[in-house]
Every structure is written in C-alpha cells, then in structure tokens.
Scaffold this motif. Structure first.
Motif, short mmCIF file in Angstrom:
data_model
loop_
_atom_site.label_atom_id
_atom_site.label_comp_id
_atom_site.label_asym_id
_atom_site.label_seq_id
_atom_site.Cartn_x
_atom_site.Cartn_y
_atom_site.Cartn_z
N GLY A 32 0.86 -1.19 0.00
CA GLY A 32 0.00 0.00 0.00
C GLY A 32 0.88 1.22 0.00
O GLY A 32 1.73 1.39 -0.86
N GLY A 33 0.74 2.05 0.99
CA GLY A 33 1.57 3.25 1.11
C GLY A 33 2.03 3.41 2.53
O GLY A 33 1.96 2.49 3.34
N PHE A 34 2.50 4.60 2.82
CA PHE A 34 2.90 4.94 4.18
C PHE A 34 1.98 6.05 4.66
O PHE A 34 1.61 6.94 3.89
N LYS A 35 1.65 6.03 5.92
CA LYS A 35 0.84 7.08 6.52
C LYS A 35 1.65 7.79 7.60
O LYS A 35 2.42 7.15 8.32
N PRO A 36 1.48 9.10 7.73
CA PRO A 36 2.24 9.84 8.74
C PRO A 36 2.03 9.30 10.16
O PRO A 36 2.96 9.29 10.96
N TYR A 37 0.83 8.82 10.47
CA TYR A 37 0.59 8.35 11.83
C TYR A 37 1.36 7.07 12.16
O TYR A 37 1.49 6.72 13.33
N GLU A 38 1.91 6.39 11.15
CA GLU A 38 2.76 5.22 11.43
C GLU A 38 4.03 5.64 12.18
O GLU A 38 4.63 4.83 12.88
N MET A 39 4.41 6.89 12.04
CA MET A 39 5.60 7.40 12.73
C MET A 39 5.37 7.49 14.24
O MET A 39 6.31 7.62 15.00
N ASP A 40 4.10 7.43 14.68
CA ASP A 40 3.77 7.54 16.10
C ASP A 40 3.92 6.22 16.84
O ASP A 40 3.65 6.14 18.04
N TYR A 41 4.34 5.18 16.15
CA TYR A 41 4.45 3.86 16.76
C TYR A 41 5.49 3.88 17.88
O TYR A 41 6.61 4.35 17.70
N PHE A 74 7.85 -11.12 -1.85
CA PHE A 74 7.61 -10.21 -2.96
C PHE A 74 6.79 -9.05 -2.43
O PHE A 74 5.63 -9.22 -2.08
N MET A 75 7.40 -7.89 -2.33
CA MET A 75 6.72 -6.69 -1.86
C MET A 75 6.00 -6.08 -3.05
O MET A 75 6.64 -5.76 -4.06
N SER A 76 4.69 -5.96 -2.93
CA SER A 76 3.93 -5.50 -4.09
C SER A 76 2.88 -4.47 -3.70
O SER A 76 2.76 -4.10 -2.54
N GLU A 77 2.12 -4.05 -4.69
CA GLU A 77 1.03 -3.09 -4.56
C GLU A 77 1.48 -1.84 -3.81
O GLU A 77 0.98 -1.49 -2.74
N PHE A 78 2.45 -1.17 -4.41
CA PHE A 78 2.96 0.07 -3.85
C PHE A 78 2.01 1.21 -4.18
O PHE A 78 1.45 1.26 -5.28
N GLY A 79 1.85 2.13 -3.27
CA GLY A 79 1.07 3.32 -3.56
C GLY A 79 1.74 4.13 -4.66
O GLY A 79 2.96 4.06 -4.85
N GLU A 80 0.96 4.89 -5.39
CA GLU A 80 1.46 5.68 -6.51
C GLU A 80 2.63 6.58 -6.09
O GLU A 80 3.57 6.79 -6.85
N GLU A 81 2.56 7.11 -4.88
CA GLU A 81 3.62 8.01 -4.39
C GLU A 81 4.96 7.30 -4.21
O GLU A 81 6.01 7.93 -4.07
N LEU A 82 4.96 5.96 -4.26
CA LEU A 82 6.18 5.18 -4.04
C LEU A 82 6.76 4.59 -5.33
O LEU A 82 7.76 3.88 -5.27
N LYS A 83 6.17 4.89 -6.48
CA LYS A 83 6.56 4.20 -7.71
C LYS A 83 8.04 4.34 -8.04
O LYS A 83 8.64 3.42 -8.58
#
Length: 183
Positions: A32-41, A74-83
């Motif tokens: 998928g993608g990354f979300k800013p709130y993941e940084m709060d882990y 196999f890391m797949s289905e990257f968000g468009e922002e990660l292409k």
C-alpha cells in the motif's frame, strides 16, 4: 495489520503441520503506502493504532515478515507516491531481514515454485552487443539470493537481473528495448 491478524498468523506458524513442514515459503505482501501516523508507533507500547488501517504499510510489512519468516517476500502493490522508490524500499527491508530475500514485485516477476528460482537477466548480457530483439534469450532462472531489481525510469517498470551485472550497461540495453517497443 492488527492484533487479531497477528494472533492468527502466529497460531498458523506454531500449530499447522503443513506450514511447519514447508521447505520454502514465499510471501506476496501488499504494502500500500505509508501514513504519517505510522511514525507515532512506540515500540515499548506496541500500539496497534499506529498501523496503516487499509494496507500493511511500513509497520505491517515488518510484522508479517517477523511472524511468518518467509524465505522470499515479494513486496507488491505500492502506492502511486512510491513508484520511483520500490527498489530502494525493498532493499531496506531486505537488509533488515537477513533470512528473507525481499524483492519489489512488478509485472514480469516470475518464480518457478518447484525449483524455487526467479527468472532474471543473467551474466550472459555483460559486455555483449545484443544480437537479438528478444530479451528472453538473455534470461534464466536463478537463486533468489542472487537477484537484483532495476527500475527503468522511462516507464517505471522493474527489471530483474543477476547480481554482478553492470547496472549502467543494463540500463542502456533496457532503454533501447523500451525505445524499440514504442516505435
């Protein structure tokens, strides 16, 4: 990723004979993608609310690899922002998981599940003038540990090759193939 999903996977890895007996484990994981709130882990609190809600995200990708311990991911289905960063991201995870080969997945990535090898451009291409229009003539199935991925920026495709091939030379060849295919 959630606590319930993690619990299910942990049960699978400990109880299921068919899983424990597998000599080779392939994981196809949709980032998928990354979300800013993941940084709060907070590692100390193991706060599940920091996980991406709709995909694995960066934290879920770590946890699924830690729990399942695949041989190849196999890391797949990257968000468009990660292409443009798929190879770099996969390399970060690959360096983190010493027992798991992590490759970015794209159209054309082929693994023979029986031989456990990946179809990639081989060393035959080094220092050669390509005498055929068929790139397939320079490919073969090789050990996943020897496979690298190259991003062709002209179309953002991923191309798989054997470790040791000169990337600059390979990029030139792939650009020529791309140009011929669009004429």
């Amino acid at each position: 990723w959630s606590d319930d999903i993690e619990k299910s996977y942990k049960e699978l890895t400990k109880k299921e004979k068919w899983y424990k007996d597998k000599k080779h484990k392939l994981l196809v994981a949709h980032l998928g993608g990354f979300k800013p709130y993941e940084m709060d882990y907070d590692v100390k609190k193991s706060d599940a609310s920091a996980y991406y809600k709709n995909h694995l995200g960066r934290l879920g990708m770590v946890r699924i690899n830690e729990v399942l311990e695949p041989d190849v991911c196999f890391m797949s289905e990257f968000g468009e922002e990660l292409k443009g960063y798929r190879v770099d991201l996969a390399e970060i995870y690959d360096n983190e998981f010493k027992k798991t080969v992590v490759l970015p997945a794209d159209i054309g990535l082929t693994m023979n599940l029986k031989s456990k090898k990946i179809n990639a451009i081989t060393e035959k291409i080094n220092n050669m003038i390509i005498k055929t229009d068929r790139l397939e003539d320079y490919m073969g199935f090789i050990n996943p540990k020897k496979v690298k991925a190259l991003l062709l920026r002209k179309d953002y495709s991923l191309n798989y090759y054997k470790e040791g091939i000169k990337e600059g030379y390979l990029t030139d060849i792939l650009n020529n193939y791309y140009d011929k295919s669009t004429q």
